[in-house]
Design a protein around this motif. Structure first.
Motif, PDB file in Angstrom:
ATOM      1  N   CYS A  30      -6.899  14.759   2.681  1.00  0.00           N
ATOM      2  CA  CYS A  30      -6.284  13.530   3.200  1.00  0.00           C
ATOM      3  C   CYS A  30      -4.939  13.848   3.841  1.00  0.00           C
ATOM      4  O   CYS A  30      -4.100  14.528   3.252  1.00  0.00           O
ATOM      5  CB  CYS A  30      -6.086  12.542   2.053  1.00  0.00           C
ATOM      6  SG  CYS A  30      -5.194  11.060   2.572  1.00  0.00           S
ATOM      7  N   CYS A  33      -2.172  11.593   1.459  1.00  0.00           N
ATOM      8  CA  CYS A  33      -1.825  11.891   0.058  1.00  0.00           C
ATOM      9  C   CYS A  33      -2.217  13.302  -0.363  1.00  0.00           C
ATOM     10  O   CYS A  33      -1.882  13.721  -1.464  1.00  0.00           O
ATOM     11  CB  CYS A  33      -2.458  10.863  -0.873  1.00  0.00           C
ATOM     12  SG  CYS A  33      -4.241  11.089  -1.099  1.00  0.00           S
ATOM     13  N   CYS A  45     -10.047   8.730   3.012  1.00  0.00           N
ATOM     14  CA  CYS A  45      -9.729   9.193   1.661  1.00  0.00           C
ATOM     15  C   CYS A  45     -10.144   8.148   0.616  1.00  0.00           C
ATOM     16  O   CYS A  45      -9.880   6.963   0.786  1.00  0.00           O
ATOM     17  CB  CYS A  45      -8.223   9.444   1.585  1.00  0.00           C
ATOM     18  SG  CYS A  45      -7.621   9.863  -0.055  1.00  0.00           S
ATOM     19  N   GLU A  47      -8.846   7.919  -2.248  1.00  0.00           N
ATOM     20  CA  GLU A  47      -7.656   7.505  -3.000  1.00  0.00           C
ATOM     21  C   GLU A  47      -6.837   6.467  -2.246  1.00  0.00           C
ATOM     22  O   GLU A  47      -6.399   5.478  -2.813  1.00  0.00           O
ATOM     23  CB  GLU A  47      -6.753   8.728  -3.275  1.00  0.00           C
ATOM     24  CG  GLU A  47      -7.430   9.894  -3.959  1.00  0.00           C
ATOM     25  CD  GLU A  47      -7.760   9.593  -5.418  1.00  0.00           C
ATOM     26  OE1 GLU A  47      -7.090   8.738  -6.011  1.00  0.00           O
ATOM     27  OE2 GLU A  47      -8.729  10.196  -5.939  1.00  0.00           O
ATOM     28  N   CYS A  48      -6.618   6.725  -0.935  1.00  0.00           N
ATOM     29  CA  CYS A  48      -5.617   5.893  -0.230  1.00  0.00           C
ATOM     30  C   CYS A  48      -6.092   5.420   1.137  1.00  0.00           C
ATOM     31  O   CYS A  48      -5.302   4.829   1.879  1.00  0.00           O
ATOM     32  CB  CYS A  48      -4.317   6.680  -0.080  1.00  0.00           C
ATOM     33  SG  CYS A  48      -4.372   7.943   1.200  1.00  0.00           S
ATOM     34  N   GLY A  50      -6.474   7.053   3.699  1.00  0.00           N
ATOM     35  CA  GLY A  50      -5.893   7.861   4.780  1.00  0.00           C
ATOM     36  C   GLY A  50      -6.974   8.677   5.480  1.00  0.00           C
ATOM     37  O   GLY A  50      -8.061   8.888   4.929  1.00  0.00           O
TER      38      GLY A  50
HETATM   39 ZN   LIG Z   1      -5.317   9.907   0.569  1.00  0.00          ZN
END
Ligand SMILES: [Zn+2]
Ligand SMILES: Cc1ncc(COP(=O)(O)O)c(C=O)c1O
Length: 427
Positions: A30, A33, A45, A47-48, A50
């Motif tokens: 990513c 992050c 991503c 997680e985020c 991105g």
């Molecule tokens: Zn990320």
């Protein structure tokens, strides 16, 4: 769209990849992050949200190894997410285009040393053949059944042609107001050119929706984007190799989504890290048209957020109002002491003629934008005229004839007689 994560496989399908499918690439990382995940047809991503890009473990790569390779982008295959046997599968073999010293244009603009990286000579006459060749390799490894894209024109040409050669079904989506030559240059290769009544950003949204619904569709610049984008690195590798394995001092690059600019920068950094070129400052400048200037505006305003615009410019190939990589272009321009500049349609037309008359290179509106921005950067003192500069010409003028059809034409129309010739005052 089915959430943010588009996959070529349904959740209960598992993708089996062959060993070495992506060469020395090891993961998707990513950009926001730093989280990593396994290589696959993903672009966002978990997680985020991105954007993801390819991570590698290059090991050792030498100049000799590269120089022994073919005169196309596969000479850099050790630096790309492609298998070692990439040359054996049918593709358009783009790249290793000319780096021309542009003495006449340099003199005209007051520069000491200028080079044009001329990517108009790729198989479908734009730099997009590079990114598409990498995306095609990924689509093949993922077992995709449809090779597709939303496009401002050149990408559709490249996808349609590469798909024809590879024998994979293609579907290419474009805004319906695109120049006729760009439409014909796709339709000649595919039955499935889809003209959408809307802007590129509308077309892109539609493509993301389809990608989310239909496993098996490889949208080169949507769900295969991390693999696709790596193809632009080869422009950076070639510039450095063709300069005798060194970086230029300054580069001017057109910006639509901003992908190409970020990848040329990534290529230069990789070459330094691999010890293939010496580290030195290299200023990176982005070029936009005034009628589609979201990144140039954010640069000028000194802000980090890009405010999307509705494009209205003759530079249709650069008409992306909401550029995916815009924020990274800003970061790179600022970090390298470059800039992002804009020019109007008249300056774009003039620059197309200027490049043609000084160097014998017929560029499309994107190249007109880039050369016009180069001129403006010199005139405004933003670019150092004493430093070695490279300007990238990314496409061919035969695809955007209408842009200059009103600016150039016959000097005289005469009867086929010597008298008529002398009377016209040309001799
Ligand atoms: Zn990320
Ligand atoms: C001729 C030409 N140059 C430059 C670009 C910009 O590429 P990017 O989207 O990577 O910024 C495009 C994009 O379509 C293009 O067609």
């Amino acid at each position: 769209m089915n959430g943010a994560f588009v996959s070529l496989t349904t959740p209960d399908q598992t993708l089996t990849l062959r060993d070495g499918a992506f060469g020395r690439a090891t993961c998707l990382r990513c950009r926001e992050c730093g989280a990593t995940r396994d290589l696959g047809p993903h672009y966002a991503c978990y997680e985020c949200f991105g954007p993801l890009e390819i991570g590698y473990d290059f090991g050792t790569v030498t100049r000799e190894q590269i120089e022994a390779g073919p005169a196309n982008i596969w000479r850099y295959k050790a630096l790309l997410p492609v298998p070692d046997d990439i040359e054996s599968s049918p593709n358009l073999e783009p790249g290793f285009t000319r780096l021309l010293e542009a003495r006449n244009l340099a003199a005209e603009l007051g520069l000491t040393k200028l080079w044009v990286k001329d990517d108009s000579t790729n198989p479908t006459n734009s730099f997009k053949d590079r990114v598409v060749a990498c995306a095609l390799s990924a689509a093949r490894e993922f077992g995709s059944t449809v090779f597709a894209c939303p496009s401002t024109g050149n990408l559709a040409n490249a996808v349609a042609a590469a798909g024809a050669r590879a024998g994979i079904r293609t579907v290419v989506f474009i805004p319906s107001d695109l120049e006729t030559p760009k439409q014909v240059n796709s339709a000649i290769f595919t039955d499935n050119l889809v003209a959408v009544d809307g802007t590129y950003d509308d077309v892109n949204k539609l493509a993301s929706e389809i990608a989310g619904e239909d496993p098996g569709w490889a949208f080169v610049n949507v769900n295969v984007r991390p693999f696709y984008a790596e193809g632009s690195k080869t422009l950076g590798y070639e510039i450095a190799e063709q300069l005798g394995w060194r970086l230029p001092d300054q580069v001017v690059i057109p910006v639509a989504s901003g992908s190409q600019l970020t990848k040329v920068h990534k290529a230069f950094r990789e070459l330094v890290e691999l010890g293939l070129v010496e580290d030195k400052p290299c200023r990176i400048f982005g070029a936009q048209a005034q009628g589609c200037n979201p990144v140039a505006t954010a640069y000028k305003d000194g802000v980090d957020a890009i405010r999307p615009v509705k494009p209205d410019t003759i530079a249709k190939s650069l008409a992306i109002g909401n550029p995916a990589d815009g924020v990274y272009v800003l970061d790179i321009a600022r970090a390298t002491d470059g800039a992002v500049e804009e020019v109007d349609d008249e300056q774009i037309r003039d620059a197309i003629v200027l490049l043609a008359r000084t160097e014998g290179i017929f560029t499309e509106t994107a190249g007109g934008t880039t050369v016009a921005v180069l001129k403006k950067l010199v005139e405004t003192g933003q670019l150092d005229p004493t430093l070695e500069t490279v300007v990238i010409n990314t496409g061919h003028g035969l695809k955007t004839l209408d842009a200059v059809a009103g600016s150039v034409g016959p000097r005289a129309t005469i009867a086929p007689t010597y008298d008529a010739f002398t009377a016209a005052g040309i001799a």
